[in-house]
Design a protein around this motif. Structure first.
Motif, PDB file in Angstrom:
ATOM      1  N   ARG A  45     -16.133  -8.799   7.043  1.00 25.82           N
ATOM      2  CA  ARG A  45     -17.499  -8.306   6.838  1.00 25.82           C
ATOM      3  C   ARG A  45     -17.424  -6.876   6.309  1.00 25.82           C
ATOM      4  O   ARG A  45     -16.629  -6.072   6.780  1.00 25.82           O
ATOM      5  CB  ARG A  45     -18.282  -8.351   8.135  1.00 25.82           C
ATOM      6  N   ILE A  46     -18.258  -6.551   5.352  1.00 24.85           N
ATOM      7  CA  ILE A  46     -18.214  -5.233   4.723  1.00 24.85           C
ATOM      8  C   ILE A  46     -18.487  -4.114   5.731  1.00 24.85           C
ATOM      9  O   ILE A  46     -17.890  -3.041   5.653  1.00 24.85           O
ATOM     10  CB  ILE A  46     -19.180  -5.156   3.502  1.00 24.85           C
ATOM     11  N   ASP A  47     -19.365  -4.361   6.710  1.00 26.81           N
ATOM     12  CA  ASP A  47     -19.642  -3.342   7.738  1.00 26.81           C
ATOM     13  C   ASP A  47     -18.390  -3.051   8.564  1.00 26.81           C
ATOM     14  O   ASP A  47     -18.113  -1.897   8.883  1.00 26.81           O
ATOM     15  CB  ASP A  47     -20.772  -3.799   8.657  1.00 26.81           C
ATOM     16  N   ASN A  48     -17.637  -4.097   8.895  1.00 27.86           N
ATOM     17  CA  ASN A  48     -16.410  -3.901   9.663  1.00 27.86           C
ATOM     18  C   ASN A  48     -15.373  -3.131   8.854  1.00 27.86           C
ATOM     19  O   ASN A  48     -14.650  -2.292   9.390  1.00 27.86           O
ATOM     20  CB  ASN A  48     -15.823  -5.248  10.095  1.00 27.86           C
ATOM     21  N   VAL A  49     -15.291  -3.422   7.574  1.00 28.39           N
ATOM     22  CA  VAL A  49     -14.322  -2.736   6.706  1.00 28.39           C
ATOM     23  C   VAL A  49     -14.668  -1.253   6.604  1.00 28.39           C
ATOM     24  O   VAL A  49     -13.813  -0.387   6.769  1.00 28.39           O
ATOM     25  CB  VAL A  49     -14.285  -3.382   5.307  1.00 28.39           C
ATOM     26  N   LEU A  50     -15.928  -0.944   6.341  1.00 28.62           N
ATOM     27  CA  LEU A  50     -16.331   0.451   6.142  1.00 28.62           C
ATOM     28  C   LEU A  50     -16.348   1.266   7.429  1.00 28.62           C
ATOM     29  O   LEU A  50     -16.271   2.493   7.383  1.00 28.62           O
ATOM     30  CB  LEU A  50     -17.701   0.501   5.467  1.00 28.62           C
ATOM     31  N   ASN A  51     -16.435   0.598   8.579  1.00 31.95           N
ATOM     32  CA  ASN A  51     -16.459   1.313   9.861  1.00 31.95           C
ATOM     33  C   ASN A  51     -15.095   1.447  10.509  1.00 31.95           C
ATOM     34  O   ASN A  51     -14.994   1.965  11.612  1.00 31.95           O
ATOM     35  CB  ASN A  51     -17.431   0.621  10.822  1.00 31.95           C
ATOM     36  N   ARG A  52     -14.038   0.998   9.822  1.00 33.61           N
ATOM     37  CA  ARG A  52     -12.690   1.193  10.362  1.00 33.61           C
ATOM     38  C   ARG A  52     -12.404   2.683  10.456  1.00 33.61           C
ATOM     39  O   ARG A  52     -12.731   3.447   9.539  1.00 33.61           O
ATOM     40  CB  ARG A  52     -11.642   0.565   9.448  1.00 33.61           C
ATOM     41  N   PRO A  53     -11.775   3.117  11.541  1.00 38.99           N
ATOM     42  CA  PRO A  53     -11.469   4.556  11.656  1.00 38.99           C
ATOM     43  C   PRO A  53     -10.506   5.052  10.579  1.00 38.99           C
ATOM     44  O   PRO A  53     -10.517   6.220  10.224  1.00 38.99           O
ATOM     45  CB  PRO A  53     -10.840   4.699  13.043  1.00 38.99           C
ATOM     46  N   THR A  54      -9.681   4.165  10.019  1.00 36.50           N
ATOM     47  CA  THR A  54      -8.683   4.585   9.040  1.00 36.50           C
ATOM     48  C   THR A  54      -9.159   4.463   7.601  1.00 36.50           C
ATOM     49  O   THR A  54      -8.388   4.747   6.683  1.00 36.50           O
ATOM     50  CB  THR A  54      -7.398   3.744   9.205  1.00 36.50           C
ATOM     51  N   VAL A  55     -10.404   4.053   7.372  1.00 36.66           N
ATOM     52  CA  VAL A  55     -10.869   3.831   5.996  1.00 36.66           C
ATOM     53  C   VAL A  55     -10.833   5.116   5.168  1.00 36.66           C
ATOM     54  O   VAL A  55     -10.631   5.076   3.972  1.00 36.66           O
ATOM     55  CB  VAL A  55     -12.262   3.159   5.963  1.00 36.66           C
ATOM     56  N   GLY A  56     -10.986   6.247   5.783  1.00 41.46           N
ATOM     57  CA  GLY A  56     -10.969   7.517   5.056  1.00 41.46           C
ATOM     58  C   GLY A  56      -9.610   8.189   5.019  1.00 41.46           C
ATOM     59  O   GLY A  56      -9.469   9.283   4.481  1.00 41.46           O
ATOM     60  N   GLN A  57      -8.573   7.541   5.576  1.00 44.19           N
ATOM     61  CA  GLN A  57      -7.246   8.145   5.634  1.00 44.19           C
ATOM     62  C   GLN A  57      -6.343   7.505   4.585  1.00 44.19           C
ATOM     63  O   GLN A  57      -6.086   6.316   4.617  1.00 44.19           O
ATOM     64  CB  GLN A  57      -6.631   7.946   7.021  1.00 44.19           C
ATOM     65  N   SER A  58      -5.891   8.300   3.653  1.00 48.18           N
ATOM     66  CA  SER A  58      -4.965   7.828   2.625  1.00 48.18           C
ATOM     67  C   SER A  58      -3.759   8.764   2.610  1.00 48.18           C
ATOM     68  O   SER A  58      -3.759   9.802   3.265  1.00 48.18           O
ATOM     69  CB  SER A  58      -5.649   7.831   1.250  1.00 48.18           C
ATOM     70  N   MET A  59      -2.739   8.399   1.861  1.00 44.71           N
ATOM     71  CA  MET A  59      -1.568   9.268   1.741  1.00 44.71           C
ATOM     72  C   MET A  59      -1.967  10.623   1.163  1.00 44.71           C
ATOM     73  O   MET A  59      -1.450  11.664   1.570  1.00 44.71           O
ATOM     74  CB  MET A  59      -0.512   8.624   0.843  1.00 44.71           C
ATOM     75  N   PHE A  60      -2.897  10.572   0.226  1.00 45.30           N
ATOM     76  CA  PHE A  60      -3.334  11.801  -0.445  1.00 45.30           C
ATOM     77  C   PHE A  60      -4.079  12.725   0.521  1.00 45.30           C
ATOM     78  O   PHE A  60      -3.764  13.908   0.618  1.00 45.30           O
ATOM     79  CB  PHE A  60      -4.195  11.438  -1.646  1.00 45.30           C
ATOM     80  N   THR A  61      -5.037  12.179   1.259  1.00 47.07           N
ATOM     81  CA  THR A  61      -5.766  13.018   2.221  1.00 47.07           C
ATOM     82  C   THR A  61      -4.852  13.423   3.375  1.00 47.07           C
ATOM     83  O   THR A  61      -5.003  14.495   3.945  1.00 47.07           O
ATOM     84  CB  THR A  61      -7.017  12.306   2.762  1.00 47.07           C
ATOM     85  N   GLY A  62      -3.873  12.551   3.708  1.00 42.47           N
ATOM     86  CA  GLY A  62      -2.897  12.892   4.745  1.00 42.47           C
ATOM     87  C   GLY A  62      -2.035  14.076   4.349  1.00 42.47           C
ATOM     88  O   GLY A  62      -1.592  14.846   5.203  1.00 42.47           O
ATOM     89  N   TRP A  63      -1.780  14.220   3.038  1.00 46.54           N
ATOM     90  CA  TRP A  63      -1.017  15.373   2.551  1.00 46.54           C
ATOM     91  C   TRP A  63      -1.766  16.674   2.851  1.00 46.54           C
ATOM     92  O   TRP A  63      -1.176  17.659   3.287  1.00 46.54           O
ATOM     93  CB  TRP A  63      -0.758  15.209   1.051  1.00 46.54           C
ATOM     94  N   PHE A  64      -3.074  16.657   2.641  1.00 47.32           N
ATOM     95  CA  PHE A  64      -3.871  17.846   2.963  1.00 47.32           C
ATOM     96  C   PHE A  64      -3.827  18.140   4.462  1.00 47.32           C
ATOM     97  O   PHE A  64      -3.705  19.292   4.881  1.00 47.32           O
ATOM     98  CB  PHE A  64      -5.321  17.665   2.509  1.00 47.32           C
ATOM     99  N   ASP A  65      -3.926  17.094   5.284  1.00 49.92           N
ATOM    100  CA  ASP A  65      -3.866  17.276   6.738  1.00 49.92           C
ATOM    101  C   ASP A  65      -2.502  17.810   7.162  1.00 49.92           C
ATOM    102  O   ASP A  65      -2.417  18.675   8.045  1.00 49.92           O
ATOM    103  CB  ASP A  65      -4.157  15.957   7.460  1.00 49.92           C
ATOM    104  N   ALA A  66      -1.430  17.305   6.554  1.00 46.20           N
ATOM    105  CA  ALA A  66      -0.082  17.777   6.885  1.00 46.20           C
ATOM    106  C   ALA A  66       0.087  19.249   6.511  1.00 46.20           C
ATOM    107  O   ALA A  66       0.787  19.988   7.211  1.00 46.20           O
ATOM    108  CB  ALA A  66       0.969  16.925   6.173  1.00 46.20           C
TER     109      ALA A  66
END
Length: 151
Positions: free
Chosen positions: A74-95
């Motif tokens: 379901r699209i709501d379940n996909v978009l509400n995953r806690p990891t949906v906004g975490q990518s390798m690229f954004t993780g680089w900024f966090d690191a």
């Protein structure tokens, strides 16, 4: 040495019977096998498990990262995953915020000193070994067709 070039494309028609060519799909569907790789495969040499390992690094505009999901999710379940906004690229900024060593590394150099932990979607310092970073190639043609929802 002789070579050959092949060209193909798939087109569809829109509601006004105009031919539509999907250049982005064409780019992702293409695969090129060089003469070297073909020879290695024909002679049954290993083409996998080469050293050093190569880490494929994706990049994206803010809130435009790829999201992988199953057909029946379901699209709501996909978009509400806690990891949906975490990518390798954004993780680089966090690191870069968490580790002083990461501040001196470009994104492509990150795999030499850090490892991407897929299960928790974070970069962590390497304990042994290294990897080479390789950024996906995005041709200028495909980039102009990408649209993002920034809401």
């Amino acid at each position: 040495m002789t070579g050959s070039t092949a060209e193909f494309y798939k087109s569809t028609t829109d509601e006004h019977s105009n031919e539509v060519v999907d250049e982005i799909s064409m780019y992702y569907d293409c695969r090129y096998v060089s003469a070297c790789e073909a020879t290695w495969r024909l002679l049954s040499f290993d083409v996998q498990f080469r050293t050093p390992p190569v880490e494929r690094l994706s990049f994206h505009l803010p809130n435009c990262q790829s999201v992988v999901f199953e057909d029946d999710d379901r699209i709501d379940n996909v978009l509400n995953r806690p990891t949906v906004g975490q990518s390798m690229f954004t993780g680089w900024f966090d690191a870069n915020k968490r580790f002083d060593v990461a501040k001196g590394l470009t994104y492509i150099d990150m795999p030499t000193k850090f490892v991407w932990k897929k299960d928790i979607r974070e970069w962590h310092p390497r304990k042994r070994g290294f990897s080479i970073g390789r950024i996906f190639m995005y041709p200028q043609v495909a980039v102009k067709y990408i649209t993002c929802d920034v809401s």
